[in-house]
Design a protein around this motif. Structure first.
Motif, PDB file in Angstrom:
ATOM      1  N   THR A  58      38.043  46.704  42.855  1.00  0.00           N
ATOM      2  CA  THR A  58      38.439  45.685  41.880  1.00  0.00           C
ATOM      3  C   THR A  58      39.321  44.642  42.552  1.00  0.00           C
ATOM      4  OG1 THR A  58      38.420  47.411  40.168  1.00  0.00           O
ATOM      5  CG2 THR A  58      39.515  45.322  39.633  1.00  0.00           C
ATOM      6  N   THR A  59      40.261  45.118  43.360  1.00  0.00           N
ATOM      7  CA  THR A  59      41.165  44.215  44.073  1.00  0.00           C
ATOM      8  C   THR A  59      40.416  43.400  45.116  1.00  0.00           C
ATOM      9  OG1 THR A  59      42.884  45.881  43.743  1.00  0.00           O
ATOM     10  CG2 THR A  59      43.369  44.124  45.289  1.00  0.00           C
ATOM     11  N   LEU A  60      39.416  44.001  45.768  1.00  0.00           N
ATOM     12  CA  LEU A  60      38.611  43.255  46.735  1.00  0.00           C
ATOM     13  C   LEU A  60      37.884  42.102  46.051  1.00  0.00           C
ATOM     14  CD1 LEU A  60      37.431  42.839  49.545  1.00  0.00           C
ATOM     15  CD2 LEU A  60      35.713  44.602  49.011  1.00  0.00           C
ATOM     16  N   ALA A  61      37.405  42.325  44.835  1.00  0.00           N
ATOM     17  CA  ALA A  61      36.763  41.237  44.094  1.00  0.00           C
ATOM     18  C   ALA A  61      37.747  40.089  43.877  1.00  0.00           C
ATOM     19  CB  ALA A  61      36.238  41.751  42.758  1.00  0.00           C
ATOM     20  N   ALA A  62      38.993  40.426  43.539  1.00  0.00           N
ATOM     21  CA  ALA A  62      40.020  39.394  43.375  1.00  0.00           C
ATOM     22  C   ALA A  62      40.315  38.708  44.711  1.00  0.00           C
ATOM     23  CB  ALA A  62      41.288  40.004  42.800  1.00  0.00           C
ATOM     24  N   THR A  63      40.315  39.472  45.798  1.00  0.00           N
ATOM     25  CA  THR A  63      40.531  38.899  47.124  1.00  0.00           C
ATOM     26  C   THR A  63      39.436  37.893  47.470  1.00  0.00           C
ATOM     27  OG1 THR A  63      41.692  40.876  47.908  1.00  0.00           O
ATOM     28  CG2 THR A  63      40.700  39.456  49.579  1.00  0.00           C
ATOM     29  N   LEU A  64      38.191  38.246  47.172  1.00  0.00           N
ATOM     30  CA  LEU A  64      37.088  37.331  47.432  1.00  0.00           C
ATOM     31  C   LEU A  64      37.230  36.059  46.600  1.00  0.00           C
ATOM     32  CD1 LEU A  64      34.066  39.836  47.512  1.00  0.00           C
ATOM     33  CD2 LEU A  64      35.336  38.888  49.452  1.00  0.00           C
ATOM     34  N   ALA A  65      37.651  36.209  45.342  1.00  0.00           N
ATOM     35  CA  ALA A  65      37.845  35.030  44.491  1.00  0.00           C
ATOM     36  C   ALA A  65      38.978  34.163  45.018  1.00  0.00           C
ATOM     37  CB  ALA A  65      38.127  35.470  43.061  1.00  0.00           C
ATOM     38  N   LEU A  66      40.037  34.806  45.516  1.00  0.00           N
ATOM     39  CA  LEU A  66      41.149  34.053  46.097  1.00  0.00           C
ATOM     40  C   LEU A  66      40.700  33.286  47.340  1.00  0.00           C
ATOM     41  CD1 LEU A  66      44.198  33.386  46.295  1.00  0.00           C
ATOM     42  CD2 LEU A  66      44.456  35.484  47.642  1.00  0.00           C
TER      43      LEU A  66
END
Length: 586
Positions: A324-332
């Motif tokens: 889930t956090t990796l998805a946020a990292t990709l969006a960032l």
């Protein structure tokens, strides 16, 4: 001491009750049957509508019909027990009841008394759960919570959990003259002392000795994580390295159990330069850590590896909450126009849309969130609370099974590496934990463009074009496949979805050599998980070879396994051998 001539205690030489006592117990059973009939017949005769006085407000309702069915079934069961010759034969058992491991002993079916206990329990349990479904005018989310609570109660009240109603325990108690109960009491008191249920033999496993044994070095340490680089075993390796982000609610070595089960060891043997992030178990120094810090740590690890190996990008894996956090990292990174830092992203049983996030959503009521805050006065949540939560999700297997075997039967614990890992808890920063439950599980903000931000950048998952490999578990109760599938509606880049057999752990940790389970793929694409399954091709065994083939499809250039590709030989010196210090910290 009782008088042996007393009518209530006298026995013949065989130990059987005398005629007077048999008459007494026959009267007790008959009176019980009469009481049940008096209660149930009135309900069974209730009319389809309330009477003029409104004395039966539930008449005609699904709940009343459910109650009527219960009494009919209960009276039929009682009649078969009291007078089996005259009663109608018992209906066939459901497949679930027939395969229930709690009642596998022959006495549960061969002995009339225990057979009646078992059937009565199954009847009550079935009607309790059906009664929740019969409730009318109750919001679906609240009904889900009631189902979860009812199932927990049903599992707790099983006759297998009590010494006098479990034939195995009765037999064992007679055989050992009660030693099993004393041994079980010792086990229970030990668990009370450490505040955690024991699942496996103490001292059987230890990280660095027979777990987490893949050779490597810690090459970076921050207040939040250690970065481990693993030693290559091939002369040449893929040019693009891999960094794995495990969930910080558990120890990273779920992916590095025994050598035969280790995903890390297997990936190294496939010619990949593998890095692992080992998160620090929270303490009071981490009271202000929030989700932004974990996203920043992922970006920092990516940049550290790129700089160390002088490569433009890295492959990434995110497991569960770290996915889930990796998805946020990709969006960032997309928001910063830095998406090219990540060559590909693989998601192990990770959710981004929490609308159908499964039974964990039952733990995000206002009362439970307030309780978490109260349990974290020093700014971190003791990992034993999270362990208890996950045990509750599978209470029959992870709680009551051990109550029966180790508390009532007094059995020794069996060594099991996976259950050792399961009990090796980590503490969580309470501020992060509360916001995660609130923002994601309760309010589902991550899928709303701009609703969440990290480091001042608004997150929008629809801006992610990174190639993605998304793995879900068919029987996953923590990240249900329906929920994991939703990521396919958000990411815009090339995406491969794979549905693996088994659940949240065994569906991921499934080495090819084991020859277990299966996985499904659908090359034609699908608009829903149902469509995916309908057109899917099943492949026996592990999905790992499918993943490595996909990874090679993202670029197959190789370099020599030398220089900085050897842990500690580049710009980052070794800080110690794998598995490092953080994995051992309590």
């Amino acid at each position: 001491m009782a008088d042996p001539n007393d009518d209530q205690t006298a026995r013949d030489t065989t130990g059987a009750p005398d005629l007077a006592e048999l008459q007494h117990w026959t009267w007790v059973m008959g009176r019980a049957q009469q009481m049940m009939m008096e209660q149930g017949i009135g309900l069974m005769q209730a009319g389809p509508a309330a009477d003029a006085a409104g004395s039966n407000p539930f008449a005609g309702s699904a709940l009343l019909r459910q109650t009527q069915d219960f009494w009919k079934d209960n009276l039929a069961l009682w009649q078969r027990f009291v007078d089996p010759a005259a009663a109608a034969p018992a209906p066939p058992e459901s497949e679930g009841d027939a395969r229930d491991k709690r009642f596998k002993a022959a006495a549960w079916r061969d002995d009339p008394w225990f057979d009646w206990i078992r059937r009565s329990y199954n009847l009550i349990a079935d009607h309790m759960l059906r009664g929740v479904d019969a409730l009318e005018g109750v919001p679906e989310q609240q009904k889900d919570q009631l189902r979860f609570a009812a199932r927990g109660l049903v599992d707790a009240m099983s006759p297998s959990n009590f010494p006098m109603t479990n034939p195995d325990v009765v037999e064992k108690t007679i055989e050992t003259r009660g030693q099993n109960l004393l041994d079980g009491l010792r086990n229970m008191l030990a668990d009370i002392g450490k505040g955690q249920l024991t699942h496996t033999a103490e001292g059987a496993f230890e990280v660095g000795r027979n777990l987490a044994m893949t050779p490597g070095k810690v090459v970076k340490r921050t207040p939040l994580y250690e970065l481990i680089q693993y030693t290559p075993t091939t002369e040449r390796v893929l040019a693009t390295p891999l960094v794995i982000f495990p969930p910080w609610i558990n120890r990273f070595y779920i992916l590095d159990l025994t050598p035969e089960k280790s995903f890390i060891r297997w990936a190294v043997e496939q010619g990949i330069t593998v890095f692992m992030v080992s998160w620090k178990s929270a303490d009071a120094s981490m009271k202000d850590v929030v989700w932004d810090d974990y996203v920043a740590a992922q970006v920092d690890a990516i940049d550290t590896i790129r700089d160390l190996l002088d490569v433009p990008s890295v492959h990434t894996i995110g497991y569960c909450v770290a996915g889930t956090t990796l998805a946020a990292t990709l969006a960032l990174l997309a928001a910063r126009d830095e998406a090219a830092k990540v060559a590909s992203a693989t998601f192990f049983t990770a959710q981004v849309d929490f609308a159908e996030a499964g039974e964990l959503r039952n733990f995000v009521t206002d009362e439970q969130l307030a309780l978490i805050g109260a349990l974290s006065p020093q700014g971190f949540l003791d990992g034993r609370y999270m362990a208890a939560t996950f045990n509750l999700l599978r209470g029959r297997d992870l709680i009551w099974n051990y109550v029966t075997n180790n508390y009532l039967l007094g059995a020794d614990y069996t060594p099991f590496d996976l259950l050792h890992w399961n009990g090796d808890t980590t503490n969580l920063p309470s501020k992060w934990h509360l916001s995660y439950l609130t923002d994601l599980y309760r309010d589902n903000l991550l899928v709303q463009p701009g609703a969440m931000s990290v480091a001042g950048e608004a997150l929008d998952l629809t801006r992610v074009h990174t190639p993605a490999y998304v793995q879900a578990g068919r029987e996953d109760h923590i990240a249900p496949a329906d929920s994991v599938w939703k990521i396919t509606h958000l990411f815009q880049g090339p995406l491969r979805f794979v549905l693996a057999g088994s659940g949240h752990i065994a569906g991921v940790v499934n080495p090819p050599a084991a020859g277990k389970y299966q996985y499904w793929t659908n090359e034609a694409g699908a608009r829903s998980l149902e469509d995916f399954i309908a057109g899917a091709t099943e492949t026996k065994g592990s999905w790992w070879p499918d993943w490595i083939a996909w990874l090679h499809g993202r670029g197959s250039n190789e370099v020599a396994a030398q220089g900085a590709r050897l842990p500690g030989e580049g710009r980052l010196p070794s800080l110690g051998d794998a598995p490092g210090d953080y994995v051992r910290a309590k």
